[in-house]
Motif scaffolding. Sequence first.
Motif, PDB file in Angstrom:
ATOM      1  N   ALA A   1       0.830  -1.204   0.000  1.00 25.23           N
ATOM      2  CA  ALA A   1       0.000   0.000   0.000  1.00 25.23           C
ATOM      3  C   ALA A   1       0.866   1.256   0.000  1.00 25.23           C
ATOM      4  CB  ALA A   1      -0.930  -0.004   1.208  1.00 25.23           C
ATOM      5  N   GLU A   2       1.948   1.250   0.767  1.00 25.42           N
ATOM      6  CA  GLU A   2       2.850   2.404   0.800  1.00 25.42           C
ATOM      7  C   GLU A   2       3.512   2.612  -0.555  1.00 25.42           C
ATOM      8  OE1 GLU A   2       5.550   1.607   3.989  1.00 25.42           O
ATOM      9  OE2 GLU A   2       4.120   2.184   5.538  1.00 25.42           O
ATOM     10  N   GLN A   3       3.926   1.523  -1.193  1.00 20.55           N
ATOM     11  CA  GLN A   3       4.564   1.634  -2.497  1.00 20.55           C
ATOM     12  C   GLN A   3       3.566   2.099  -3.559  1.00 20.55           C
ATOM     13  OE1 GLN A   3       7.888   1.462  -2.964  1.00 20.55           O
ATOM     14  NE2 GLN A   3       7.924   1.237  -0.741  1.00 20.55           N
ATOM     15  N   LYS A   4       2.330   1.647  -3.448  1.00 22.32           N
ATOM     16  CA  LYS A   4       1.289   2.065  -4.389  1.00 22.32           C
ATOM     17  C   LYS A   4       1.014   3.553  -4.234  1.00 22.32           C
ATOM     18  CE  LYS A   4      -3.244   0.737  -6.071  1.00 22.32           C
ATOM     19  NZ  LYS A   4      -4.394  -0.166  -5.878  1.00 22.32           N
ATOM     20  N   ALA A   5       1.043   4.038  -2.973  1.00 20.63           N
ATOM     21  CA  ALA A   5       0.828   5.457  -2.722  1.00 20.63           C
ATOM     22  C   ALA A   5       1.959   6.295  -3.323  1.00 20.63           C
ATOM     23  CB  ALA A   5       0.716   5.721  -1.227  1.00 20.63           C
ATOM     24  N   LYS A   6       3.154   5.737  -3.405  1.00 24.40           N
ATOM     25  CA  LYS A   6       4.290   6.434  -4.008  1.00 24.40           C
ATOM     26  C   LYS A   6       4.258   6.349  -5.531  1.00 24.40           C
ATOM     27  CE  LYS A   6       7.525   5.680  -0.198  1.00 24.40           C
ATOM     28  NZ  LYS A   6       8.784   5.018   0.194  1.00 24.40           N
ATOM     29  N   GLY A   7       3.382   5.521  -6.059  1.00 25.04           N
ATOM     30  CA  GLY A   7       3.285   5.387  -7.499  1.00 25.04           C
ATOM     31  C   GLY A   7       4.084   4.225  -8.061  1.00 25.04           C
ATOM     32  N   LYS A   8       4.601   3.384  -7.226  1.00 25.77           N
ATOM     33  CA  LYS A   8       5.369   2.228  -7.675  1.00 25.77           C
ATOM     34  C   LYS A   8       4.471   0.994  -7.641  1.00 25.77           C
ATOM     35  CE  LYS A   8       9.695   3.963  -5.773  1.00 25.77           C
ATOM     36  NZ  LYS A   8      10.793   3.696  -4.840  1.00 25.77           N
ATOM     37  N   THR A   9       4.694   0.109  -8.582  1.00 25.30           N
ATOM     38  CA  THR A   9       3.954  -1.153  -8.560  1.00 25.30           C
ATOM     39  C   THR A   9       4.877  -2.242  -8.045  1.00 25.30           C
ATOM     40  OG1 THR A   9       4.552  -1.590 -10.853  1.00 25.30           O
ATOM     41  CG2 THR A   9       2.441  -0.521 -10.465  1.00 25.30           C
ATOM     42  N   VAL A  10       4.389  -2.969  -7.090  1.00 26.98           N
ATOM     43  CA  VAL A  10       5.168  -4.035  -6.468  1.00 26.98           C
ATOM     44  C   VAL A  10       4.382  -5.331  -6.595  1.00 26.98           C
ATOM     45  CG1 VAL A  10       6.228  -4.875  -4.344  1.00 26.98           C
ATOM     46  CG2 VAL A  10       6.182  -2.434  -4.830  1.00 26.98           C
ATOM     47  N   ALA A  11       5.013  -6.325  -7.171  1.00 29.19           N
ATOM     48  CA  ALA A  11       4.392  -7.646  -7.268  1.00 29.19           C
ATOM     49  C   ALA A  11       4.925  -8.503  -6.122  1.00 29.19           C
ATOM     50  CB  ALA A  11       4.710  -8.293  -8.598  1.00 29.19           C
ATOM     51  N   PRO A  12       4.056  -9.225  -5.437  1.00 23.31           N
ATOM     52  CA  PRO A  12       4.543 -10.066  -4.342  1.00 23.31           C
ATOM     53  C   PRO A  12       5.436 -11.184  -4.877  1.00 23.31           C
ATOM     54  CG  PRO A  12       2.224 -10.471  -4.743  1.00 23.31           C
ATOM     55  CD  PRO A  12       2.619  -9.317  -5.603  1.00 23.31           C
ATOM     56  N   GLN A  13       6.513 -11.423  -4.179  1.00 25.79           N
ATOM     57  CA  GLN A  13       7.425 -12.493  -4.558  1.00 25.79           C
ATOM     58  C   GLN A  13       7.083 -13.708  -3.727  1.00 25.79           C
ATOM     59  OE1 GLN A  13      11.336 -10.975  -3.966  1.00 25.79           O
ATOM     60  NE2 GLN A  13      11.180  -9.487  -5.610  1.00 25.79           N
ATOM     61  N   ILE A  14       6.513 -14.689  -4.349  1.00 28.69           N
ATOM     62  CA  ILE A  14       6.071 -15.873  -3.638  1.00 28.69           C
ATOM     63  C   ILE A  14       7.105 -16.965  -3.816  1.00 28.69           C
ATOM     64  CG2 ILE A  14       4.267 -17.605  -3.432  1.00 28.69           C
ATOM     65  CD1 ILE A  14       2.334 -15.508  -4.542  1.00 28.69           C
ATOM     66  N   ALA A  15       7.617 -17.457  -2.703  1.00 27.59           N
ATOM     67  CA  ALA A  15       8.587 -18.550  -2.741  1.00 27.59           C
ATOM     68  C   ALA A  15       7.841 -19.855  -2.945  1.00 27.59           C
ATOM     69  CB  ALA A  15       9.382 -18.599  -1.434  1.00 27.59           C
ATOM     70  N   PRO A  16       8.450 -20.816  -3.611  1.00 20.86           N
ATOM     71  CA  PRO A  16       7.773 -22.102  -3.789  1.00 20.86           C
ATOM     72  C   PRO A  16       7.594 -22.800  -2.453  1.00 20.86           C
ATOM     73  CG  PRO A  16      10.035 -22.218  -4.578  1.00 20.86           C
ATOM     74  CD  PRO A  16       9.758 -20.780  -4.223  1.00 20.86           C
ATOM     75  N   THR A  17       6.356 -23.130  -2.129  1.00 25.13           N
ATOM     76  CA  THR A  17       6.084 -23.769  -0.847  1.00 25.13           C
ATOM     77  C   THR A  17       5.924 -25.264  -0.971  1.00 25.13           C
ATOM     78  OG1 THR A  17       3.733 -23.374  -1.146  1.00 25.13           O
ATOM     79  CG2 THR A  17       4.968 -21.726   0.098  1.00 25.13           C
ATOM     80  N   SER A  18       5.749 -25.769  -2.200  1.00 25.83           N
ATOM     81  CA  SER A  18       5.571 -27.207  -2.359  1.00 25.83           C
ATOM     82  C   SER A  18       6.917 -27.903  -2.354  1.00 25.83           C
ATOM     83  CB  SER A  18       4.826 -27.518  -3.656  1.00 25.83           C
ATOM     84  OG  SER A  18       5.598 -27.080  -4.747  1.00 25.83           O
ATOM     85  N   GLN A  19       6.893 -29.134  -1.940  1.00 23.55           N
ATOM     86  CA  GLN A  19       8.106 -29.938  -1.902  1.00 23.55           C
ATOM     87  C   GLN A  19       8.434 -30.412  -3.313  1.00 23.55           C
ATOM     88  OE1 GLN A  19       9.987 -30.417   0.785  1.00 23.55           O
ATOM     89  NE2 GLN A  19       8.590 -29.135   1.968  1.00 23.55           N
ATOM     90  N   PRO A  20       9.709 -30.566  -3.645  1.00 24.45           N
ATOM     91  CA  PRO A  20      10.053 -31.079  -4.965  1.00 24.45           C
ATOM     92  C   PRO A  20       9.531 -32.508  -5.127  1.00 24.45           C
ATOM     93  CG  PRO A  20      12.010 -30.862  -3.604  1.00 24.45           C
ATOM     94  CD  PRO A  20      10.865 -30.259  -2.846  1.00 24.45           C
ATOM     95  N   ALA A  21       9.205 -32.857  -6.349  1.00 25.17           N
ATOM     96  CA  ALA A  21       8.649 -34.175  -6.628  1.00 25.17           C
ATOM     97  C   ALA A  21       9.703 -35.240  -6.372  1.00 25.17           C
ATOM     98  CB  ALA A  21       8.185 -34.242  -8.070  1.00 25.17           C
TER      99      ALA A  21
END
Length: 95
Positions: free
Chosen positions: A66-86
């Motif tokens: 929200a703070e970054q959006k108010a500054k005019g920057k777009t931030v995409a969430p960085q989601i780490a892989p949560t699943s275990q490798p096959a």
Amino acid sequence: MTTLRALLAASLIVGLFGLSVAKLPPMDDQAKAAAEEKKSKDAAAAEAAKAAQAKAEDRVVARYMAEQKAKGKTVAPQIAPTSQPAAPGSDAAKK
């Protein structure tokens, strides 16, 4: 000389630990039940703490975005892989 002292101290500690463990009485059924109950309570408390931590992290991320959006920057969430490798040999690993 120092090595000899360290070796003697370590052997003394190991010996005393073995002696103290050897004198412990076996657990009766009531003590085993109490230990299992404590273990389950600790697991529940750890799970609650993990959930609280995740909730706090989500609040921080939302506030930051929200703070970054108010500054005019777009931030995409960085989601780490949560699943275990096959596992090797499974269908997902062959793809």
